[in-house]
Structures are given as structure tokens and as C-alpha cells.
Motif scaffolding. Sequence first.
Motif, PDB file in Angstrom:
ATOM      1  N   VAL A 123      -4.859   1.941   1.313  1.00 40.53           N
ATOM      2  CA  VAL A 123      -4.019   2.930   0.626  1.00 40.53           C
ATOM      3  C   VAL A 123      -4.077   4.268   1.352  1.00 40.53           C
ATOM      4  O   VAL A 123      -3.052   4.945   1.532  1.00 40.53           O
ATOM      5  CB  VAL A 123      -4.432   3.074  -0.844  1.00 40.53           C
ATOM      6  CG1 VAL A 123      -3.649   4.202  -1.515  1.00 40.53           C
ATOM      7  CG2 VAL A 123      -4.189   1.764  -1.599  1.00 40.53           C
ATOM      8  N   ARG A 124      -5.271   4.669   1.800  1.00 41.03           N
ATOM      9  CA  ARG A 124      -5.382   5.932   2.545  1.00 41.03           C
ATOM     10  C   ARG A 124      -4.595   5.865   3.856  1.00 41.03           C
ATOM     11  O   ARG A 124      -3.897   6.820   4.226  1.00 41.03           O
ATOM     12  CB  ARG A 124      -6.851   6.242   2.840  1.00 41.03           C
ATOM     13  CG  ARG A 124      -7.628   6.749   1.632  1.00 41.03           C
ATOM     14  CD  ARG A 124      -8.942   7.378   2.048  1.00 41.03           C
ATOM     15  NE  ARG A 124      -9.837   6.418   2.692  1.00 41.03           N
ATOM     16  CZ  ARG A 124     -10.700   5.643   2.032  1.00 41.03           C
ATOM     17  NH1 ARG A 124     -10.783   5.705   0.712  1.00 41.03           N
ATOM     18  NH2 ARG A 124     -11.481   4.797   2.694  1.00 41.03           N
ATOM     19  N   GLU A 168       3.108  10.132   5.569  1.00 42.29           N
ATOM     20  CA  GLU A 168       3.200  11.534   5.960  1.00 42.29           C
ATOM     21  C   GLU A 168       3.613  11.667   7.420  1.00 42.29           C
ATOM     22  O   GLU A 168       4.453  12.496   7.772  1.00 42.29           O
ATOM     23  CB  GLU A 168       1.858  12.227   5.724  1.00 42.29           C
ATOM     24  CG  GLU A 168       1.804  13.681   6.146  1.00 42.29           C
ATOM     25  CD  GLU A 168       2.788  14.580   5.418  1.00 42.29           C
ATOM     26  OE1 GLU A 168       2.973  15.727   5.864  1.00 42.29           O
ATOM     27  OE2 GLU A 168       3.374  14.151   4.406  1.00 42.29           O
ATOM     28  N   GLU A 211       1.606   1.834  -3.562  1.00 42.91           N
ATOM     29  CA  GLU A 211       0.480   2.470  -4.250  1.00 42.91           C
ATOM     30  C   GLU A 211       0.317   3.926  -3.842  1.00 42.91           C
ATOM     31  O   GLU A 211      -0.209   4.737  -4.599  1.00 42.91           O
ATOM     32  CB  GLU A 211      -0.815   1.695  -3.979  1.00 42.91           C
ATOM     33  CG  GLU A 211      -0.862   0.338  -4.649  1.00 42.91           C
ATOM     34  CD  GLU A 211      -2.273  -0.203  -4.780  1.00 42.91           C
ATOM     35  OE1 GLU A 211      -3.231   0.597  -4.711  1.00 42.91           O
ATOM     36  OE2 GLU A 211      -2.413  -1.422  -4.947  1.00 42.91           O
ATOM     37  N   ALA A 212       0.790   4.264  -2.635  1.00 44.91           N
ATOM     38  CA  ALA A 212       0.704   5.643  -2.159  1.00 44.91           C
ATOM     39  C   ALA A 212       1.857   6.505  -2.656  1.00 44.91           C
ATOM     40  O   ALA A 212       1.929   7.689  -2.329  1.00 44.91           O
ATOM     41  CB  ALA A 212       0.671   5.661  -0.630  1.00 44.91           C
ATOM     42  N   TRP A 245       0.836  -1.205   0.000  1.00 44.60           N
ATOM     43  CA  TRP A 245       0.000   0.000   0.000  1.00 44.60           C
ATOM     44  C   TRP A 245       0.872   1.257   0.000  1.00 44.60           C
ATOM     45  O   TRP A 245       0.474   2.282  -0.591  1.00 44.60           O
ATOM     46  CB  TRP A 245      -0.935  -0.008   1.203  1.00 44.60           C
ATOM     47  CG  TRP A 245      -1.603  -1.334   1.412  1.00 44.60           C
ATOM     48  CD1 TRP A 245      -1.534  -2.123   2.513  1.00 44.60           C
ATOM     49  CD2 TRP A 245      -2.433  -2.049   0.475  1.00 44.60           C
ATOM     50  NE1 TRP A 245      -2.260  -3.275   2.336  1.00 44.60           N
ATOM     51  CE2 TRP A 245      -2.819  -3.263   1.102  1.00 44.60           C
ATOM     52  CE3 TRP A 245      -2.874  -1.782  -0.820  1.00 44.60           C
ATOM     53  CZ2 TRP A 245      -3.632  -4.198   0.465  1.00 44.60           C
ATOM     54  CZ3 TRP A 245      -3.680  -2.721  -1.456  1.00 44.60           C
ATOM     55  CH2 TRP A 245      -4.044  -3.910  -0.820  1.00 44.60           C
ATOM     56  N   LEU A 246       2.050   1.202   0.621  1.00 50.40           N
ATOM     57  CA  LEU A 246       2.977   2.326   0.528  1.00 50.40           C
ATOM     58  C   LEU A 246       3.393   2.544  -0.915  1.00 50.40           C
ATOM     59  O   LEU A 246       3.513   3.689  -1.379  1.00 50.40           O
ATOM     60  CB  LEU A 246       4.213   2.071   1.391  1.00 50.40           C
ATOM     61  CG  LEU A 246       4.038   2.091   2.914  1.00 50.40           C
ATOM     62  CD1 LEU A 246       5.368   1.790   3.602  1.00 50.40           C
ATOM     63  CD2 LEU A 246       3.493   3.429   3.388  1.00 50.40           C
ATOM     64  N   ALA A 268      -2.021   4.034   4.391  1.00 53.95           N
ATOM     65  CA  ALA A 268      -0.596   4.051   4.019  1.00 53.95           C
ATOM     66  C   ALA A 268      -0.132   5.473   3.747  1.00 53.95           C
ATOM     67  O   ALA A 268       0.976   5.864   4.141  1.00 53.95           O
ATOM     68  CB  ALA A 268      -0.362   3.165   2.795  1.00 53.95           C
ATOM     69  N   ARG A 269      -0.953   6.267   3.060  1.00 59.02           N
ATOM     70  CA  ARG A 269      -0.575   7.668   2.807  1.00 59.02           C
ATOM     71  C   ARG A 269      -0.404   8.426   4.121  1.00 59.02           C
ATOM     72  O   ARG A 269       0.550   9.203   4.298  1.00 59.02           O
ATOM     73  CB  ARG A 269      -1.633   8.351   1.934  1.00 59.02           C
ATOM     74  CG  ARG A 269      -1.644   7.908   0.486  1.00 59.02           C
ATOM     75  CD  ARG A 269      -2.391   8.908  -0.385  1.00 59.02           C
ATOM     76  NE  ARG A 269      -2.443   8.442  -1.769  1.00 59.02           N
ATOM     77  CZ  ARG A 269      -3.488   7.838  -2.317  1.00 59.02           C
ATOM     78  NH1 ARG A 269      -4.589   7.636  -1.594  1.00 59.02           N
ATOM     79  NH2 ARG A 269      -3.454   7.446  -3.568  1.00 59.02           N
ATOM     80  N   ASP A 270      -1.335   8.202   5.046  1.00 64.75           N
ATOM     81  CA  ASP A 270      -1.235   8.861   6.349  1.00 64.75           C
ATOM     82  C   ASP A 270       0.011   8.397   7.097  1.00 64.75           C
ATOM     83  O   ASP A 270       0.676   9.191   7.778  1.00 64.75           O
ATOM     84  CB  ASP A 270      -2.482   8.577   7.181  1.00 64.75           C
ATOM     85  CG  ASP A 270      -3.715   9.296   6.662  1.00 64.75           C
ATOM     86  OD1 ASP A 270      -3.579  10.183   5.792  1.00 64.75           O
ATOM     87  OD2 ASP A 270      -4.830   8.960   7.119  1.00 64.75           O
ATOM     88  N   ASP A 316      -8.975   0.514  -0.893  1.00 68.52           N
ATOM     89  CA  ASP A 316      -8.819   1.973  -0.876  1.00 68.52           C
ATOM     90  C   ASP A 316      -8.515   2.475   0.529  1.00 68.52           C
ATOM     91  O   ASP A 316      -7.740   3.412   0.706  1.00 68.52           O
ATOM     92  CB  ASP A 316     -10.084   2.644  -1.411  1.00 68.52           C
ATOM     93  CG  ASP A 316     -10.283   2.423  -2.912  1.00 68.52           C
ATOM     94  OD1 ASP A 316      -9.304   2.023  -3.579  1.00 68.52           O
ATOM     95  OD2 ASP A 316     -11.405   2.638  -3.396  1.00 68.52           O
TER      96      ASP A 316
END
Length: 465
Positions: A293-294, A301, A205-206, A202-203, A296-298, A290
Amino acid sequence: MSTADELLAAVARLTEHDLPVRGGRVTAYVYDTGRPEVHEAAARAYAAMLEVNTLDPTAFPSVVAMEKEVVGQVAAVLGGGHGIFTSGGTESIMLAVKAARDAAGRARPNLVAPVTAHPAFHKAAHYLGLEVRAVPVDLETFRVTAAAVRERIDADTVLVVCSAPSYPQGVVDPVAEVAAVAAAARVPCHVDACVGGWLLPWLREAGAEVPAFDLSVPGVTSISCDLHKFGYAPKGASVVLFADPAMRRRAYFASAAWPGYTVINATVQSSRSAGPLGGAWATLRAVGRDGYVRLARDTLEAARMLREGLAEIPGLRVLGDPAGSLIAFTSAEIDVFVLADEARARGWFIQPQLSYAGIPANLHITVTGATLATVEAMLAVIKESAGAARERGPVRVPDGLIAMVAGLDLDTLGDREFGELAAAAGVDLTSAGQPGMALVNAILDALPAAKREEILIRFLSVMYT
């Protein structure tokens, strides 16, 4: 007889000194999505499957259906394979080691693993009669090299290990290179992705650069992936995948040498609740692709903010180049064990790690999807705790205590005597509440690994006596 309300009130009293499992103040052991509805769905599914026994899947076909779905989802993300749902990373690793040992049939089998590999490999080797051949890592990158692995392989090696990522510093070993070395020696290669297996994809994909690490890599024969970590499922939920179904069968155990019921086990345990399976099944569905993935984005960051913030705190240094979710930092100026105690006193748990194999003592933070909301507060606490630790100075170990502990013959001491000895040294193992651990960690850090292990076993025994 107690009512349900009375029992829950008693549970609340018993847990009042526990670390909080939600909110991001505990940077190890627990994984929080920050989405209460996900955890509620998992808890309800867990409870619904609580009394289902996975011992006989012909009696409870729901177990087969759920496990095939969960394992299938993991396999679809990690390069295919044939899997087993287990109680956690240690059991997944145990099965991978058993399968490799049984397939090889060596009289004196060994496994080759970096010094940063999880102790579950040592535990599996201890239980299953293997020797662990430890490989040093580069002390700048904290990664193992393929050349160093090659030097440790011999005719009795039944398994080669690498990590994606290793827990201590959160770096990904060069999986492709290590797997190629193992394949050239005709030895299976296991990737411990217990932490990263359900995060690294997932990272990627992010937007993060993530090297190939799964069963799609030539030479990788098995991989472990914990769903109770970055899958955010309730404990204990893990999957081990084998590239070859024949290897998965080597992990199984069957016994017909008795007159009772048929015994065939896919895991180390026999009877076990299907609650964790139900919780994992529900969590995967509730979060969805999804959602992961969200998260992973968090996580990315939050990890970026944390690394940058730590670099701005005088005296602190991040170790290596972590892959995104696990960050370790050390200091040449501040006693990190005192820093950890100062943070604990302020309501935050940051995990101490002892020095080993040239790697300095340090503090470890597991960054999750929920960390983003708390990272600024965490950095403020770390900065304040670092200042307090600098002012306090290093923990003071009583003169002669290290030498005395190193020379102890623990076989001659009962648990009560050991507890009294610890109390005399200023270490109370029986009080309620969150303890200060700087002195304990300083003592352990000064001892060789074998003596650390003896002491830790006695600590545990006293706590439960």
C-alpha cells in the motif's frame, strides 16, 4: 579453473554497458522498491531454492508449500480462484489460452482481443494454432468497447481478452462490460492483469478509483498477474488464476506414452529452478500488505507529478487517462525517437513505442514505488532532451531506404549480409554500449507490422551471431 571472485569480476565487466536495474533511471523492464533489504531477502531465498527442480513436487515438497502460499495470496486479493505459478506473463497467458482452446474443442479456434492486448496472446495463438481477431480501440481513450468485442465473436471463438491495464497507454479496459458480452456468448473471458494485478488493488486502498477487474466480476474466467512487476519479485514470477478448477486442469499437460519417468507439468516448462518461486515467496513476505500500500501511494504521487510535469513541457502530450503506473506521451512537434536517444545519452532509458492502428508513435514510462525519489530529475531530463530533439529535428532516413527495406526478400539474405546492409544504412548491431535507436525505430515505424516482425527477427539473429 576460475575462482568465485574472478567470475564475479568477469560479470562486472560484461555488464558495464547494461542499463542500471536500480535507481529509477530505467523506466521499463525493471521494478525497484527502493528498499535494498527487500531485494537482498529475495536474492538469498532465490539462491537457496536455485537447485530445487519443480519438475517433481513429490520429491521437493517445499515447492508445493511455497507455491500454495504464493498463489493463495494472489487469489485472496484477486477474487479467489485456482492458480499456477509460472515464469512470467507470457507463460501465464499461454496456459490461459491452452485451457480455453482445449475446453472448447473447436477445429478452427480463434480468440478476440483488443489491438492493445499484449503480443503474448499473438505468441500463444501462433504456438497453439489459434487465429487472433483484433478489435480496434477508441483513439481518445485507448479502451476497447464491449460492442466492438461482440462484433468479433463467432461460433469458433474460444476466448475473449481484455486488459487491466493495457501496457501501451496504461488504461483499464471496461472489464465488466466485456466479460458480460463474453458470458452472453458462452465464451471464457481472460483479464490480462500481468502489469496491474498486483498494483491496482493497492492503488484502490491508497485512495485511487479502480474499477472491478478480477475474478469477482461475473463472466471473468481467468486472470494473469505478474509478481516480478509490481510485486517487485525477481524474474520470472507470475500467477494465472482460473475461476473453475476444471479449467486449471485444462492448462496442465501429462504424458504416459513412453517408458520413462512420470510426466505431469503444470507449466509449459518441465524442469525449472524453484529459485524464482523462492524469490517471489520471500518478496511477498518481506514487503507485506502495508508495504505494498505504501509503494502504491508513492506510485500514485509519482505518476501525478509526472503527468503534470509532462503537460508543462512544450510539445508533449500524455495519451489517454492512465490508471496510475503506466504513462505514454507523444508529440506532433518533436521526433519522439530522437527524444528517447537524447535521454539515453543522458543516462535515462525511456521506452519507444511504434505507431499502430491509428495510435501515434510515443514514449512509455513505467512508474514504480521508487520513481517518486527521481521524478523531478526525470522530468528535467525529458525537458532537456525534448529541447535537444527539437533542435536536432526528425531523424533523417536516407532517401529510398524505406522502400528498399519494404521490398527486401529476407529469405535470400544471410545474417552477415543483413548486418552489412544495416551497417551501410547507419545501424550498427554489433557494437558495445548503449546504441542510438532513432534511425532503427524510424525505419520500423514506416513499415507494416508483418515487415517489422521480419526485420526484428533478423536484428535479433544478427545480434546473437
